[in-house]
Design an enzyme around this catalytic site. Structure first.
Site, PDB file in Angstrom:
ATOM      1  N   LYS A 120      12.159   6.661 -22.354  1.00  0.00           N
ATOM      2  CA  LYS A 120      11.884   7.801 -23.510  1.00  0.00           C
ATOM      3  C   LYS A 120      12.844   7.168 -24.715  1.00  0.00           C
ATOM      4  CE  LYS A 120       9.860  10.212 -20.640  1.00  0.00           C
ATOM      5  NZ  LYS A 120      10.113  11.338 -19.853  1.00  0.00           N
TER       6      LYS A 120
HETATM    7  C1  LIG Z   1       9.842  12.327 -18.729  1.00  0.00           C
HETATM    8  C2  LIG Z   1       9.379  13.714 -18.761  1.00  0.00           C
HETATM    9  C3  LIG Z   1       9.760  14.823 -17.875  1.00  0.00           C
HETATM   10  C4  LIG Z   1      10.931  14.468 -17.027  1.00  0.00           C
HETATM   11  O1  LIG Z   1      11.982  13.768 -17.239  1.00  0.00           O
HETATM   12  P1  LIG Z   1      13.174  13.498 -16.375  1.00  0.00           P
HETATM   13  O2  LIG Z   1      14.461  13.141 -17.203  1.00  0.00           O
HETATM   14  O3  LIG Z   1      12.851  12.307 -15.713  1.00  0.00           O
HETATM   15  O4  LIG Z   1      13.473  14.584 -15.505  1.00  0.00           O
HETATM   16  C5  LIG Z   1       9.479  16.048 -18.527  1.00  0.00           C
HETATM   17  N1  LIG Z   1       8.578  16.255 -18.898  1.00  0.00           N
HETATM   18  C6  LIG Z   1       7.805  15.393 -19.668  1.00  0.00           C
HETATM   19  C7  LIG Z   1       6.973  15.398 -20.635  1.00  0.00           C
HETATM   20  C8  LIG Z   1       8.364  14.059 -19.543  1.00  0.00           C
HETATM   21  O5  LIG Z   1       7.834  12.969 -20.356  1.00  0.00           O
END
Ligand SMILES: *Cc1c(COP(=O)(O)O)cnc(C)c1O
Length: 387
Positions: free
Chosen positions: A195
């Site tokens: 991210k």
């Molecule tokens: C990455 C992601 C999550 C989950 O994130 P984590 O921090 O790995 O729990 C939830 N929703 C979306 C759309 C994501 O891309």
């Protein structure tokens, strides 16, 4: 030829980041120290929300949001199928029922006209809330979603994991940043390494409601409070109360230090992502057979992903992987995962997202992607399409 594989996304850790973590490791606090509060305050400022609650990952954040919004067994909640599983799973953790709404064929976001049709087709009160996603970084027009939600008495959890820094322009011409809390009740961000901001594991929930903020804080720490104003009894300085069944969803202080350090480069990272997009778009503009991402003039896309659509997606995927370009698919539609099929969903239910899935491919997109690497990716994509 390139020397090492090119992933679809990756983190960027600088010497300053490392120093920030080490400084915190040498300090008095490893968890719930001053860096947590600093990260929350700065992140809230970055997205323009009043409150932010740091958590150990976005999945926990989604669960906290659903819990704070009082999702109960049997509650029906409408979720987009074009997302990571956690967007819907948070409703299941609370015993709620997930109902999927198909996406728009150009933006790939939850289709608000289909949402409206679903709401109209059922008696008022059938649904409790909606979980739309700023998919790939494309900002939802939450002003429109809010209008509809108000009409039907629904809450909104904005899954903004793909979109820190993105914004749409509202009907008054005002920039509305993803997760700023003006329209959604809660928004959730992820700091997973692919991210925009990376803390290893990590996440943030934002809201403009003091009431929800207090609940999020309570549920993050076992349902326990030491706040004298909230205690039922007063035994002395040691005394705390567990008032609700909560969780341990806390982030560590050294991860928060990394988050603070990363946040300082977030804007520059977005600008670099836009540069990469311009190069991809230019390179593919004259090529038949590649659909590039939709870009509305009045929105600032956060470009977590650069998704193209092609006729022979499997062929292109394999060709790129043979050439060390690790393009990825986002996502197999959630309603077709065995778990959600077993709950009554099936192929053919949501034709737009199912058609999208046949053709989509996410090309490498991250700020440290070099021009040379991007040229290589472009060359290989075009080579395959033209053969
Ligand atoms: C990455 C992601 C999550 C989950 O994130 P984590 O921090 O790995 O729990 C939830 N929703 C979306 C759309 C994501 O891309």
């Amino acid at each position: 030829m390139i020397s090492k594989p090119i992933p679809y996304g990756r983190q960027h850790i600088t010497d300053e980041d490392i120093r920030a973590v080490i400084d915190t490791l040498k300090s008095d606090y490893l968890t719930q120290g001053p860096r947590i509060r600093e990260f929350e305050t700065k992140f809230a400022g970055y997205v323009g929300a009043q409150y932010a609650v740091a958590v150990n990952n976005a999945t926990s954040g989604l669960h906290l949001a659903a819990t704070a919004l009082n999702v109960k067994p049997g509650d029906k909640v409408i979720v987009t199928p074009m997302t990571f599983a956690a967007s819907a799973n948070c409703i299941r953790y609370c015993g709620g029922e997930v109902v999927f709404c198909d996406i728009d064929k150009d933006t790939y976001l939850m289709d608000i006209r289909k949402l409206e049709a679903m709401l109209k087709a059922s008696p008022r009160g059938t649904y409790k809330g909606i979980v739309p996603v700023d998919f790939a970084g494309y900002p939802l027009n939450l002003e429109e979603f809010r209008k509809l939600a108000d009409e039907y008495g629904l809450w909104i959890i904005e899954d903004a994991c793909h979109a820190p820094g993105g914004y749409f322009t509202d009907s008054k011409g005002k920039k509305q940043h993803c997760g700023n809390g003006c329209f959604a009740d809660c928004a959730v961000f992820s700091f997973h390494p692919v991210k925009h901001i990376a803390t290893g594991e990590g996440g943030m929930v934002t809201t403009n409601s003091k009431e929800l903020y207090d609940k999020l804080c309570l549920y993050r720490t076992h349902g326990i409070t030491k706040d004298p104003a909230l205690l039922h009894e007063h035994h002395g300085g040691w005394y705390y109360e567990m008032q609700e069944l909560g969780y341990n969803y806390r982030l560590t202080d050294f991860q928060a230090a990394l988050g603070v350090s990363q946040l300082e480069r977030a804007k520059a990272g977005l600008e670099r992502r836009h540069e990469i997009v311009r190069r991809y778009n230019e390179a593919f503009s004259g090529i038949d057979g590649i659909k590039t991402p939709f870009n509305a003039a009045d929105a600032y896309h956060a470009y977590h992903l650069y998704v193209i659509q092609v006729a022979d997606r499997l062929g292109l995927y394999n060709y790129l992987h043979e050439n060390n370009v690790y393009a990825q698919v986002h996502y197999a539609p959630l309603h077709l995962m065995p778990y959600y099929q077993q709950l009554g969903n099936k192929k053919g239910d949501l034709p737009v997202v199912e058609e999208y899935y046949e053709h989509c491919l996410s090309l490498p997109m991250y700020p440290t992607l070099t021009d040379e690497e991007q040229e290589f990716v472009i060359e290989k994509v075009i080579e395959y399409i033209k053969q």
